[in-house]
Enzyme design. Sequence first.
Site, PDB file in Angstrom:
ATOM      1  CE1 TYR A  12      -3.368  -2.479   5.879  1.00 35.35           C
ATOM      2  CE2 TYR A  12      -3.423  -0.115   5.348  1.00 35.35           C
ATOM      3  CZ  TYR A  12      -3.472  -1.252   4.977  1.00 35.35           C
ATOM      4  OH  TYR A  12      -3.539  -1.754   3.609  1.00 35.35           O
ATOM      5  CE  LYS A  53      -0.074  -4.572   3.256  1.00 32.01           C
ATOM      6  NZ  LYS A  53      -0.489  -6.225   2.763  1.00 32.01           N
ATOM      7  CB  THR A 102      -0.991   0.038   1.283  1.00 28.82           C
ATOM      8  OG1 THR A 102      -1.499   1.290   1.552  1.00 28.82           O
ATOM      9  CG2 THR A 102      -0.038  -0.337   2.565  1.00 28.82           C
ATOM     10  CG  ASP A 103      -1.472   4.814  -0.736  1.00 28.08           C
ATOM     11  OD1 ASP A 103      -1.692   4.009   0.108  1.00 28.08           O
ATOM     12  OD2 ASP A 103      -1.969   5.771  -1.458  1.00 28.08           O
ATOM     13  CD  GLU A 104      -3.228   3.503   4.260  1.00 30.27           C
ATOM     14  OE1 GLU A 104      -3.155   3.441   5.734  1.00 30.27           O
ATOM     15  OE2 GLU A 104      -4.369   3.262   3.786  1.00 30.27           O
TER      16      GLU A 104
HETATM   17  P1  NAD Z   1      -9.988  -6.941   2.572  1.00 31.34           P
HETATM   18  O1  NAD Z   1      -9.969  -6.724   3.834  1.00 31.34           O
HETATM   19  O2  NAD Z   1     -11.176  -6.733   1.525  1.00 31.34           O
HETATM   20  O3  NAD Z   1      -9.323  -8.536   2.245  1.00 31.34           O
HETATM   21  C1  NAD Z   1      -8.520  -8.965   3.028  1.00 31.34           C
HETATM   22  C2  NAD Z   1      -8.627 -10.545   2.554  1.00 31.34           C
HETATM   23  O4  NAD Z   1      -7.394 -11.210   3.339  1.00 31.34           O
HETATM   24  C3  NAD Z   1      -9.995 -11.179   3.362  1.00 31.34           C
HETATM   25  O5  NAD Z   1     -10.397 -12.027   2.469  1.00 31.34           O
HETATM   26  C4  NAD Z   1      -9.531 -12.012   4.560  1.00 31.34           C
HETATM   27  O6  NAD Z   1     -10.229 -13.042   5.087  1.00 31.34           O
HETATM   28  C5  NAD Z   1      -8.233 -12.342   4.277  1.00 31.34           C
HETATM   29  N1  NAD Z   1      -7.190 -12.632   5.346  1.00 31.34           N
HETATM   30  C6  NAD Z   1      -7.213 -11.582   6.386  1.00 31.34           C
HETATM   31  N2  NAD Z   1      -6.030 -12.413   7.333  1.00 31.34           N
HETATM   32  C7  NAD Z   1      -5.683 -13.413   6.722  1.00 31.34           C
HETATM   33  C8  NAD Z   1      -4.816 -14.297   7.056  1.00 31.34           C
HETATM   34  N3  NAD Z   1      -4.196 -14.530   8.289  1.00 31.34           N
HETATM   35  N4  NAD Z   1      -4.663 -15.653   6.394  1.00 31.34           N
HETATM   36  C9  NAD Z   1      -5.242 -15.824   5.044  1.00 31.34           C
HETATM   37  N5  NAD Z   1      -6.346 -14.899   4.666  1.00 31.34           N
HETATM   38  C10 NAD Z   1      -6.450 -13.584   5.464  1.00 31.34           C
HETATM   39  O7  NAD Z   1      -8.764  -6.245   1.882  1.00 31.34           O
HETATM   40  P2  NAD Z   1      -8.496  -5.350   0.473  1.00 31.34           P
HETATM   41  O8  NAD Z   1      -8.793  -4.041   0.494  1.00 31.34           O
HETATM   42  O9  NAD Z   1      -8.757  -6.370  -0.614  1.00 31.34           O
HETATM   43  O10 NAD Z   1      -6.756  -5.574   0.486  1.00 31.34           O
HETATM   44  C11 NAD Z   1      -6.085  -6.377   0.136  1.00 31.34           C
HETATM   45  C12 NAD Z   1      -4.676  -6.301   0.039  1.00 31.34           C
HETATM   46  O11 NAD Z   1      -4.335  -4.876  -0.829  1.00 31.34           O
HETATM   47  C13 NAD Z   1      -4.118  -5.757   1.314  1.00 31.34           C
HETATM   48  O12 NAD Z   1      -2.845  -6.632   1.353  1.00 31.34           O
HETATM   49  C14 NAD Z   1      -3.898  -4.582   1.434  1.00 31.34           C
HETATM   50  O13 NAD Z   1      -3.009  -4.139   2.271  1.00 31.34           O
HETATM   51  C15 NAD Z   1      -3.668  -4.117   0.038  1.00 31.34           C
HETATM   52  N6  NAD Z   1      -4.103  -2.725  -0.552  1.00 31.34           N
HETATM   53  C16 NAD Z   1      -5.323  -2.286  -0.098  1.00 31.34           C
HETATM   54  C17 NAD Z   1      -5.762  -1.052  -0.889  1.00 31.34           C
HETATM   55  C18 NAD Z   1      -7.253  -0.528  -0.470  1.00 31.34           C
HETATM   56  O14 NAD Z   1      -7.635   0.546  -0.647  1.00 31.34           O
HETATM   57  N7  NAD Z   1      -8.218  -1.363  -0.077  1.00 31.34           N
HETATM   58  C19 NAD Z   1      -4.783  -0.466  -1.355  1.00 31.34           C
HETATM   59  C20 NAD Z   1      -3.656  -0.862  -1.542  1.00 31.34           C
HETATM   60  C21 NAD Z   1      -3.512  -2.023  -0.864  1.00 31.34           C
HETATM   61  P1  TYD Z   2     -10.274   4.447   4.615  1.00 34.44           P
HETATM   62  O1  TYD Z   2     -11.318   3.991   3.556  1.00 34.44           O
HETATM   63  O2  TYD Z   2     -10.559   3.820   5.944  1.00 34.44           O
HETATM   64  O3  TYD Z   2      -8.945   4.045   3.868  1.00 34.44           O
HETATM   65  P2  TYD Z   2      -7.617   4.925   4.495  1.00 34.44           P
HETATM   66  O4  TYD Z   2      -7.546   5.109   5.851  1.00 34.44           O
HETATM   67  O5  TYD Z   2      -6.777   3.572   4.562  1.00 34.44           O
HETATM   68  O6  TYD Z   2      -7.017   5.853   3.359  1.00 34.44           O
HETATM   69  O7  TYD Z   2     -10.664   6.189   4.732  1.00 34.44           O
HETATM   70  C1  TYD Z   2     -10.221   6.915   3.721  1.00 34.44           C
HETATM   71  C2  TYD Z   2     -10.444   8.361   4.095  1.00 34.44           C
HETATM   72  O8  TYD Z   2     -11.599   8.575   4.669  1.00 34.44           O
HETATM   73  C3  TYD Z   2      -9.455   8.511   5.304  1.00 34.44           C
HETATM   74  O9  TYD Z   2      -8.734  10.060   5.258  1.00 34.44           O
HETATM   75  C4  TYD Z   2     -10.403   8.470   6.730  1.00 34.44           C
HETATM   76  C5  TYD Z   2     -11.715   9.012   5.876  1.00 34.44           C
HETATM   77  N1  TYD Z   2     -12.922   8.461   6.731  1.00 34.44           N
HETATM   78  C6  TYD Z   2     -13.728   9.223   7.133  1.00 34.44           C
HETATM   79  O10 TYD Z   2     -13.624  10.454   7.250  1.00 34.44           O
HETATM   80  N2  TYD Z   2     -14.740   8.763   7.751  1.00 34.44           N
HETATM   81  C7  TYD Z   2     -15.089   7.531   7.815  1.00 34.44           C
HETATM   82  O11 TYD Z   2     -16.239   6.997   8.427  1.00 34.44           O
HETATM   83  C8  TYD Z   2     -14.153   6.536   7.213  1.00 34.44           C
HETATM   84  C9  TYD Z   2     -14.465   5.024   7.324  1.00 34.44           C
HETATM   85  C10 TYD Z   2     -12.987   7.053   6.672  1.00 34.44           C
END
Ligand code: NAD
Ligand code: TYD
Length: 329
Positions: free
Chosen positions: A142, A146, A118-120
């Site tokens: 988090y 990561k 992630t960018d985070e």
């Molecule tokens: P999500 O929470 O929707 O899905 C995570 C999945 O991982 C779920 O299916 C969960 O059951 C599974 N999981 C959790 N712990 C586990 C374990 N110990 N063993 C096996 N499976 C496990 O998340 P997402 O948004 O689909 O994110 C997927 C990946 O992409 C993550 O690594 C996250 O850090 C990365 N990512 C997410 C975003 C975003 O905006 N959502 C952006 C950049 C990167």
């Molecule tokens: P989120 O979807 O949790 O992603 P991330 O924190 O990983 O970027 O949140 C996106 C942005 O929205 C973040 O700045 C937090 C804000 N946010 C709110 O303002 N209200 C909310 O209820 C949630 C869930 C997030």
Amino acid sequence: MKLLVCGGAGFIGSNFVRIRVRDHGDEVVVLDKLTYAGRRENLEDLDVPLVVGGIEDPEKVAEALGDGVDAIVNFAAETHVDRSIAEPDAFVRTHAVGTYVLLEAARERGTRYLQVSTDEVYGSIEEGSFTESSPLQPSSPYSATKAGADLLVASYAHTFGLETLICRGSNNYGPYQYPEKLIPLMVLNALHGDPLPVYGDGQQVRNWLYVEDFGRGIGHVLAHGTPGEAYNVGGPDECTNLEVVRRIIELTGAPESLLEYVTDRPGHDRRYSLGSEKVRALGWEAQVRFAEGLERTVRWYQEHEDWWAPIRSGDFRAYYERQYGRSLS
Ligand code: NAD
Ligand code: TYD
């Protein structure tokens, strides 16, 4: 190609599996612990075997790997910053121990390994964008766990010569995203007439990436990336949270009066921004602009009550009460 996709029952993982099976004819096995965020129904339309188990469990990993695969793609993670502040435990276990167990399995078998990150991990940036050589300065449990996983992956390339790749995506949105995250939470609250809780002043900026663009980007890096390298995969548009919520109000026709400013997230990162020149040089380009992707996403939630109704009437209600100090309608 034969792939083991860990975390493939989650939001991005299931979208990735769909792209690989439908557009590339890949053979895919999913290993997923089915936490609250992992759902069988995310893969319902696909004929892929699902091994239920944690990536931190070497026996389950061996079972899922079977006779071997061409690559392991690891999405498995705890992914919500607010939950990492309330309960960091599972973040440490899955990101540190889980990634380690997968890397060991890859090393034993000489299997190519792609870590979804992630960018985070770079932390917050007021102006400009992070490149792949920017220092990692994560700020939440988090992002810190990561970042730790990314460093471990890089060490396996450096020390053991394992063929590793890292893809760092910006904020994803699209179908099948669990409604704890900003966009689906606001869409579903708007559709139900529940308040839209904006943290702090709502001026935080995120770089939005449509989930299919990220899925294609990961596939692209898997096929064309240089082993040992990390690639940023950023979205085409950035936007303040307040602007995101205002657009959702417009798209759903909800009243503006639902907008509510609530207590800020502790340690809230102000802005994320990724420079994606390196992955562009491999031939990837984001195809979906934010305005179009958001419209598609709102429509998907409007048309898929069957998907979100069990979530919104289940455990999510208790989470919402703990997090926001109020009940959902
Ligand atoms: P999500 O929470 O929707 O899905 C995570 C999945 O991982 C779920 O299916 C969960 O059951 C599974 N999981 C959790 N712990 C586990 C374990 N110990 N063993 C096996 N499976 C496990 O998340 P997402 O948004 O689909 O994110 C997927 C990946 O992409 C993550 O690594 C996250 O850090 C990365 N990512 C997410 C975003 C975003 O905006 N959502 C952006 C950049 C990167
Ligand atoms: P989120 O979807 O949790 O992603 P991330 O924190 O990983 O970027 O949140 C996106 C942005 O929205 C973040 O700045 C937090 C804000 N946010 C709110 O303002 N209200 C909310 O209820 C949630 C869930 C997030």
